[in-house]
Write a protein that holds these residues in place. Structure first.
Motif, short mmCIF file in Angstrom:
data_model
loop_
_atom_site.label_atom_id
_atom_site.label_comp_id
_atom_site.label_asym_id
_atom_site.label_seq_id
_atom_site.Cartn_x
_atom_site.Cartn_y
_atom_site.Cartn_z
N ILE A 143 0.78 -1.14 0.01
CA ILE A 143 -0.01 -0.01 -0.08
C ILE A 143 1.04 1.42 -0.10
O ILE A 143 0.61 2.32 -0.66
N THR A 144 1.88 1.20 0.79
CA THR A 144 2.80 2.40 0.89
C THR A 144 3.53 2.47 -0.68
O THR A 144 3.63 3.75 -1.24
N HIS A 145 3.89 1.51 -1.31
CA HIS A 145 4.45 1.68 -2.60
C HIS A 145 3.41 2.25 -3.55
O HIS A 145 3.84 2.97 -4.18
N LEU A 146 2.34 1.71 -3.28
CA LEU A 146 1.23 2.25 -4.40
C LEU A 146 0.94 3.70 -4.19
O LEU A 146 0.79 4.45 -5.19
N ARG A 147 0.89 4.23 -3.00
CA ARG A 147 0.64 5.52 -2.59
C ARG A 147 1.80 6.44 -3.26
O ARG A 147 1.57 7.50 -3.78
N THR A 148 3.06 5.84 -3.21
CA THR A 148 4.17 6.60 -3.74
C THR A 148 4.15 6.64 -5.16
O THR A 148 4.31 7.75 -5.69
N LEU A 149 3.52 5.60 -5.89
CA LEU A 149 3.45 5.76 -7.19
C LEU A 149 2.16 6.65 -7.60
O LEU A 149 2.24 7.45 -8.72
N VAL A 150 1.16 6.73 -6.99
CA VAL A 150 0.13 7.70 -7.29
C VAL A 150 0.64 9.16 -7.03
O VAL A 150 0.35 10.09 -7.81
N ALA A 151 1.53 9.34 -6.10
CA ALA A 151 2.03 10.64 -6.17
C ALA A 151 2.97 11.07 -6.97
O ALA A 151 3.19 12.33 -7.47
N ALA A 173 2.44 10.12 -10.14
CA ALA A 173 2.01 10.24 -11.38
C ALA A 173 1.15 11.52 -11.38
O ALA A 173 0.69 12.20 -12.56
N GLU A 174 0.76 12.07 -10.26
CA GLU A 174 0.10 13.31 -10.15
C GLU A 174 0.68 14.55 -10.80
O GLU A 174 0.00 15.15 -11.87
N PRO A 175 1.98 14.83 -10.65
CA PRO A 175 2.56 15.96 -11.17
C PRO A 175 2.85 15.55 -12.79
O PRO A 175 3.13 16.88 -13.15
N LEU A 176 2.79 14.64 -13.13
CA LEU A 176 3.29 14.28 -14.69
C LEU A 176 2.07 14.69 -15.45
O LEU A 176 2.37 15.06 -16.78
N ILE A 177 0.80 14.80 -15.00
CA ILE A 177 -0.28 15.02 -15.95
C ILE A 177 -0.21 16.72 -16.46
O ILE A 177 -0.24 16.75 -17.69
N PHE A 209 -7.61 17.08 -25.75
CA PHE A 209 -6.48 16.10 -25.27
C PHE A 209 -6.59 16.06 -23.85
O PHE A 209 -6.47 14.67 -23.19
N ALA A 210 -6.33 16.92 -22.97
CA ALA A 210 -6.21 16.87 -21.56
C ALA A 210 -7.27 16.32 -21.10
O ALA A 210 -7.27 15.58 -20.07
N ILE A 211 -8.73 16.51 -21.76
CA ILE A 211 -9.73 15.93 -21.19
C ILE A 211 -9.69 14.37 -21.28
O ILE A 211 -10.10 13.62 -20.40
N ARG A 212 -9.31 14.04 -22.54
CA ARG A 212 -9.09 12.32 -22.63
C ARG A 212 -8.21 11.80 -21.92
O ARG A 212 -8.19 10.65 -21.38
N ILE A 213 -7.06 12.70 -21.40
CA ILE A 213 -5.88 11.83 -20.63
C ILE A 213 -6.11 12.12 -19.08
O ILE A 213 -5.08 11.71 -18.30
N ASP A 214 -7.27 12.95 -18.55
CA ASP A 214 -7.32 13.40 -17.15
C ASP A 214 -7.60 11.98 -16.60
O ASP A 214 -8.49 11.13 -16.74
N VAL A 215 -6.61 11.73 -15.53
CA VAL A 215 -6.79 10.53 -14.66
C VAL A 215 -6.98 10.94 -13.35
O VAL A 215 -6.60 10.07 -12.30
N ALA A 216 -7.38 12.12 -13.13
CA ALA A 216 -7.67 12.71 -11.60
C ALA A 216 -8.57 11.81 -10.97
O ALA A 216 -8.37 11.29 -9.79
N GLU A 217 -9.57 11.28 -11.42
CA GLU A 217 -10.47 10.37 -10.81
C GLU A 217 -10.03 9.23 -10.65
O GLU A 217 -10.07 8.48 -9.67
#
Length: 297
Positions: free
Chosen positions: A160-168, A170-174, A218-226
């Motif tokens: 779970i800690t590892h997955l939270r790190t991956l989520v963190a 991913a967010e600034p890459l968008i 394009f930004a709408i198509r790749i939005d992964v915030a949800e």
């Protein structure tokens, strides 16, 4: 979930008071399984205990392939009672009284004397010893599974800690991906217009607006915030279940499916190699969690 438990009850019948009941040893072991599968290996003279043993195991565990093996140990002469002088004297008096009134009565044989001197009901005593050993073995078995469960919970928390790190990560890459794509649209529009008419017929403002519109779509198509928000929510629920304890294997199994779905969607929307790599890492971690979750009751 793997586990092992063992216990013994009673002792081989020896000495003057031996009744042949024997000592009983119960071994319980389990391997991973999504459902409850009970296998009982009992001596023929203890087959009658199978319903009670199944009820005992069914009340203690819910998942796994579980094997219970029951063995009876006896000394070489444990099945033969050792009549006491009092018992023999009493039988002699009874036989004399009977033969006094019934002279034609058949004398007692050695086998009959031994049967009368056996004392108690060996079958009932053996059944009681078997159930006592089974209850002790189940308690030992459950304790072993609890230790294994604690170890698995630690492994899941690490993932779970590892997955939270991956989520963190991913967010600034968008925003960076969207900005790069916007610039790419601008460059392509400029090249296309220059090849078509030298760029004289279309203003720079129109080019910029069209590029911005394309970038927005394009930004709408790749939005992964949800997807990222749902990943966090599912991870919070997994941690809550681990903290609560109890029977949670099936709920965790469902959450693993949901986590995998969100990670898969993240990968399908990916427009950058970095996001693709993060999605792959997420799915690897989730698959490892899923394999462990299937072992949890």
């Amino acid at each position: 979930m793997t586990g092992y438990g063992s216990a013994s009850s009673g002792a081989p019948a020896t000495g003057p008071s031996g009744d042949g009941a024997g000592g009983v040893t119960v071994d319980i072991r389990s391997v991973n399984g999504r459902f409850l599968d009970l296998v009982l290996r009992l001596p023929d003279d203890l087959r009658g205990l199978e319903p009670a043993l199944r009820e005992l195991l069914g009340g203690a565990v819910r998942r796994g392939k579980i094997e219970l093996r029951l063995n009876v140990q006896k000394d070489a002469d444990a099945g033969w009672p050792q009549p006491s002088p009092d018992q023999l004297s009493r039988l002699s008096q009874l036989e004399s009284g009977v033969r006094c009134w019934l002279p034609t009565a058949v004398p007692l044989s050695v086998h009959e004397v031994l049967q009368w001197c056996r004392g108690g009901t060996p079958a009932a005593k053996q059944d009681g010893a078997a159930m006592a050993a089974a209850r002790l073995a189940v308690a030992d078995f459950v304790a072993a599974r609890e230790r294994e469960g604690a170890r698995l919970a630690t492994l899941l928390r690490d993932q779970i800690t590892h997955l939270r790190t991956l989520v963190a990560q991913a967010e600034p890459l968008i925003p960076d991906v969207v900005a790069r794509q916007q610039q790419r649209f601008l460059d392509r529009w400029n090249e296309a217009l220059a090849q078509a008419n030298g760029g004289a017929a279309v203003s720079a403002e129109a080019i910029q607006e069209r590029a911005l519109n394309e970038a927005t779509a394009f930004a709408i198509r790749i939005d992964v915030a949800e997807e990222l928000a749902r990943l966090r929510s599912h991870l919070d629920e997994v941690e809550r279940l681990l903290d609560r304890g109890g029977e949670l294997g099936k709920r965790l199994d469902f959450l693993m499916q949901e986590l995998h779905r969100e990670a898969n969607t993240l990968g399908s929307k990916s427009a950058a190699l970095e996001l693709t790599n993060i999605s792959v890492d997420m799915k690897v971690a989730i698959e490892q969690m899923r394999e462990q979750v299937q072992n949890i009751e």
